[in-house]
Design an enzyme around this catalytic site. Sequence first.
Site, mmCIF file in Angstrom:
data_model
loop_
_atom_site.group_PDB
_atom_site.id
_atom_site.type_symbol
_atom_site.label_atom_id
_atom_site.label_comp_id
_atom_site.label_asym_id
_atom_site.label_seq_id
_atom_site.Cartn_x
_atom_site.Cartn_y
_atom_site.Cartn_z
ATOM 1 N N HIS A 1 57.212 -17.771 -51.577
ATOM 2 C CA HIS A 1 56.897 -18.291 -50.245
ATOM 3 C C HIS A 1 55.418 -18.124 -49.893
ATOM 4 O O HIS A 1 54.920 -18.776 -48.974
ATOM 5 C CB HIS A 1 57.792 -17.642 -49.182
ATOM 6 C CG HIS A 1 57.428 -16.241 -48.804
ATOM 7 N ND1 HIS A 1 58.105 -15.134 -49.281
ATOM 8 C CD2 HIS A 1 56.476 -15.747 -47.978
ATOM 9 C CE1 HIS A 1 57.576 -14.042 -48.768
ATOM 10 N NE2 HIS A 1 56.582 -14.392 -47.974
ATOM 11 N N ASP B 1 62.443 -16.112 -54.850
ATOM 12 C CA ASP B 1 61.198 -15.800 -54.151
ATOM 13 C C ASP B 1 60.205 -15.092 -55.071
ATOM 14 O O ASP B 1 59.537 -14.141 -54.681
ATOM 15 C CB ASP B 1 61.447 -14.969 -52.893
ATOM 16 C CG ASP B 1 60.303 -15.097 -51.887
ATOM 17 O OD1 ASP B 1 59.500 -16.042 -52.030
ATOM 18 O OD2 ASP B 1 60.202 -14.254 -50.983
ATOM 19 N N GLY C 1 51.551 -10.663 -44.650
ATOM 20 C CA GLY C 1 50.361 -10.517 -45.497
ATOM 21 C C GLY C 1 50.605 -9.553 -46.643
ATOM 22 O O GLY C 1 49.921 -9.601 -47.665
ATOM 23 N N ASN C 2 51.595 -8.648 -46.471
ATOM 24 C CA ASN C 2 51.998 -7.759 -47.566
ATOM 25 C C ASN C 2 52.822 -8.502 -48.612
ATOM 26 O O ASN C 2 52.974 -8.031 -49.740
ATOM 27 C CB ASN C 2 52.841 -6.585 -47.047
ATOM 28 C CG ASN C 2 52.015 -5.394 -46.627
ATOM 29 O OD1 ASN C 2 51.958 -5.068 -45.449
ATOM 30 N ND2 ASN C 2 51.370 -4.742 -47.580
ATOM 31 N N SER C 3 53.395 -9.635 -48.218
ATOM 32 C CA SER C 3 54.299 -10.358 -49.113
ATOM 33 C C SER C 3 53.645 -10.621 -50.464
ATOM 34 O O SER C 3 52.519 -11.122 -50.541
ATOM 35 C CB SER C 3 54.701 -11.691 -48.481
ATOM 36 O OG SER C 3 55.514 -11.494 -47.355
ATOM 37 N N LEU D 1 78.400 -18.869 -63.332
ATOM 38 C CA LEU D 1 79.710 -18.243 -63.495
ATOM 39 C C LEU D 1 80.804 -19.285 -63.653
ATOM 40 O O LEU D 1 81.671 -19.158 -64.509
ATOM 41 C CB LEU D 1 80.006 -17.330 -62.308
ATOM 42 C CG LEU D 1 81.288 -16.501 -62.344
ATOM 43 C CD1 LEU D 1 81.317 -15.595 -63.592
ATOM 44 C CD2 LEU D 1 81.416 -15.660 -61.080
ATOM 45 N N GLY D 2 80.779 -20.316 -62.801
ATOM 46 C CA GLY D 2 81.735 -21.409 -62.964
ATOM 47 C C GLY D 2 83.004 -21.267 -62.161
ATOM 48 O O GLY D 2 84.107 -21.518 -62.671
ATOM 49 N N VAL D 3 82.876 -20.870 -60.897
ATOM 50 C CA VAL D 3 84.041 -20.766 -60.018
ATOM 51 C C VAL D 3 83.750 -21.426 -58.671
ATOM 52 O O VAL D 3 82.621 -21.416 -58.194
ATOM 53 C CB VAL D 3 84.444 -19.294 -59.777
ATOM 54 C CG1 VAL D 3 85.046 -18.677 -61.018
ATOM 55 C CG2 VAL D 3 83.264 -18.472 -59.280
#
Length: 458
Positions: A100, A130, A206-208, A262-264
């Site tokens: 992001h 992310d 800003g820490n992201s 997974l397929g469910v």
Amino acid sequence: MKNISNIKKLTFGLLLLLSVLSLAIVNADYQNPIVNVVKVAAPAVVKIDVVVQTEVYIDPFIREFYRQFFGDIPRQFEESNSVGSGFIISKEGYIVTNYHVVKGAKKITVTMLNGDVYDAQYIGGDEELDIAVIKIKPTKDLPVLEMGDSDKLQIGEWAIAIGNPLGFQHTVTVGVISATGRKIPKPDGSGYYTNLIQTDAAINPGNSGGPLLNIYGQVIGINTAIINPTQAMNIGFAIPINTAKRFINQIIATGRVEKAYLGVYVQTVTEALAKSLGLKVTKGVYVSQVEKDSPAAKAGIREGDVIVKLNGTVVESAEELTSLVRNYTPGTKVKVTVNRAGKEITLDVTLGTLPSQNGSSTTSSKEFYGLKVSNLTADDRSTYRVPAGLEGVIVKESKNSFIKVGAVIYRISVNGYSYDIKNISDWNKVVDNIKKGDYIGIFYYYNGVNSVFSFRYN
């Protein structure tokens, strides 16, 4: 007598001086280990400045009115600036950050602690996880951070965050690991971020993308989110570095990630569902259908099972299950615990590759108006809560601000003629024949709402 008085004064002064000196050197030999971590790690943490260009929405009726009198309105764009953090992982100049932070970036600039500034190239990333990787071309030897093992974290151990909160470059905050395995809802309501590290080390906008470090200076997480400060203080979250490590090499090699499958077909267990079906549990994820020859089917998961854990992590919603599965790469072996008629059974499952990625579809989608789509899968339906009866194609990438990732496009109107979209082939046939000047309506479903986005294609 006067000499005696002077001696007393001198003695008192010396005692006072010694007292002051003794107070000044309390813990004189103590060395704060956090200082040493910062000295080594800070040079490898970078400030990331991003310029984003977005298209300005113009109402179709206004556009048509303007066209009749003055001609077509040129596409309008506006630029905005944002700041984030990242950290260097290789001497070649690869930098890890949050997706992001660099999403939709027109220009990325990296600033080092020593003031060196570089233009950066976006290599790739994934919005759902992310995680993103960018790259600079170094002109000198670069400092690099060592990655730790987030699976071995203990509650209460030191956590050190370095980043650029509110643009204040290379700010250091310290706290502890408050919890692990946390989940928080995504801002767009499309699911959850799962298995996050919670810390009370102050994290701010800003820490992201910056690193969360242990006391040994190793990266244990990527700082990514905070609780609204009006609701709580010092509750921040980081992506475990072990999750990122699974995908970083893929991103560097291909620009994208290959996600597990997974397929469910599943739905969240509610009180009403549990009572109506006679389930023996009140929390978990009900398996309504198992795809033929899927990893779930091969492992023995059955229709009617309730999935309650994945690799020991408690699962309480369909969105959470999907997010947990997507934290792994294809081929990973996981343990899935199901409740089957009141009995808990743990099954070993080797996760597969999402059908849209494993080559099962011979048709690739054509990009149109900044949209890239793929055929719907069971995991997509779980992640984005798509109704079982709805057919269409799901948006996987979006460069415009109107139709979001996760939207299901089920119809396109061209100059008043409507075309149902059930798969990529339908999509390609329609968009291949759209010409400049055509009036377009894209009908889509997103987050429980049907909408239409209309425009004149230029």
